[in-house]
Design a protein around this motif. Structure first.
Motif, PDB file in Angstrom:
ATOM      1  N   ILE A   1      56.894  84.831  23.101  1.00 56.07           N
ATOM      2  CA  ILE A   1      55.556  84.522  23.607  1.00 56.07           C
ATOM      3  C   ILE A   1      55.675  83.605  24.818  1.00 56.07           C
ATOM      4  CG2 ILE A   1      53.283  83.670  22.991  1.00 56.07           C
ATOM      5  CD1 ILE A   1      54.111  85.859  21.164  1.00 56.07           C
TER       6      ILE A   1
ATOM      7  N   ARG B   1      54.572  79.374  25.209  1.00 54.78           N
ATOM      8  CA  ARG B   1      54.253  78.720  23.957  1.00 54.78           C
ATOM      9  C   ARG B   1      55.532  78.418  23.205  1.00 54.78           C
ATOM     10  NH1 ARG B   1      50.611  82.537  24.531  1.00 54.78           N
ATOM     11  NH2 ARG B   1      48.407  81.981  24.645  1.00 54.78           N
TER      12      ARG B   1
ATOM     13  N   PHE C   1      47.891  82.706  16.875  1.00 58.68           N
ATOM     14  CA  PHE C   1      48.637  81.505  17.207  1.00 58.68           C
ATOM     15  C   PHE C   1      47.776  80.277  17.010  1.00 58.68           C
ATOM     16  CE2 PHE C   1      49.725  78.204  20.296  1.00 58.68           C
ATOM     17  CZ  PHE C   1      51.050  77.970  19.964  1.00 58.68           C
TER      18      PHE C   1
ATOM     19  N   LEU D   1      47.071  86.728  20.024  1.00 56.68           N
ATOM     20  CA  LEU D   1      48.101  87.003  21.023  1.00 56.68           C
ATOM     21  C   LEU D   1      48.129  88.499  21.315  1.00 56.68           C
ATOM     22  CD1 LEU D   1      51.033  84.699  19.927  1.00 56.68           C
ATOM     23  CD2 LEU D   1      49.201  84.269  21.555  1.00 56.68           C
TER      24      LEU D   1
ATOM     25  N   CYS E   1      50.868  75.058  22.299  1.00 57.73           N
ATOM     26  CA  CYS E   1      50.397  75.896  23.388  1.00 57.73           C
ATOM     27  C   CYS E   1      50.902  75.325  24.712  1.00 57.73           C
ATOM     28  CB  CYS E   1      48.874  75.998  23.384  1.00 57.73           C
ATOM     29  SG  CYS E   1      48.044  74.474  23.836  1.00 57.73           S
TER      30      CYS E   1
END
Lengths: 127, 127
Positions: free
Chosen positions: A105, A108, B85, B96, B121
């Motif tokens: 991802i 993140r 997330f 996501l 994040c």
DNA sequence: TGTATTTTTGCAACTTAGTTGCATTAAATT
DNA sequence: AATTTAATGCAACTAAGTTGCAAAAATACA
């Protein structure tokens, strides 16, 4: 410090966690132990056992908390990244012995991954 | 039948779901709408919107229920198999936009998969 | 051993997310 | 307009999980 004191409650609760992969819900455990110990004790013992890396907790489909034996966890780092499976027919919940491939991802920092699969177990599939 | 009636409550609640991927918890929604409508109404409207495939629900890290806009769901089949997330710093929760590769599981019929990733994040990572 | 200290347990009361029954209101159908 | 159907508000409830505090049990240690 860092060692579980083997009180009667601890021994009793630990005996509910077999060497297999089947999980048990806190609600179920509280119910089954209702005339042996207080529900607060059940919650607190489970907490301690998880802190020590002996068991791990996760949420089932209806939001209930389940616990299962750890096979590869340590006190502060639960490495056991495996999916959990809940059979919507019979309600059985278990740890699956496969590795989850986490997606990369962007931007993140992923620390934990909880994967809950629901469906039918082998027994219920063939009814 | 099969169509959402655009009551005032429905319109108000729908306005909270932006076109993005950010989710909102029921608790938060109930709180924000507390002097506009009853919490029972919030729960029931969310139920209906989910039934119609406009939004989907999932559980966050603390067991709370979150909702987010659907991008590819239909009334009876939520195809949108994506991870969610949750930032453990700021609490933000989002969908996501990646596909989850489900492992093949022997002897089980998998119907749904819920994947919750937790971590930091981008914003919180760079503080 | 006996006493002090620390940890564990039980109990009751509490918190909070979510649900239910029922009466009321609003919307749609005829 | 009258009737039917669906949506809302409200209060009371359910159930999982938590907290404070006193009592009991286990451990440490002189």
């Amino acid at each position: 410090m860092g060692v579980i004191r083997k009180t009667k409650s601890v021994t009793t609760i630990l005996s509910y966690f077999s060497d297999g992969h089947e999980a048990i819900s806190v609600v179920d455990l509280v119910e089954r132990l209702s005339d042996e110990m207080n529900k607060t004790t059940v919650y607190r013992v489970l907490d301690r056992l998880e802190d020590e890396g002996l068991i791990h907790s996760f949420s089932g489909a209806k939001g209930l908390t389940w616990y299962a034996k750890c096979h590869d966890c340590s006190s502060h780092h639960h490495q056991d990244v495996h999916p959990h499976f809940e059979c919507k027919e019979c309600g059985k919940v278990e740890c699956l012995d496969v590795s989850i491939e986490l997606p990369q991802i962007n931007n993140r920092h992923i620390e934990t991954a909880d994967v809950l699969l629901t469906g039918q177990c082998d027994d219920c599939k063939n009814l």
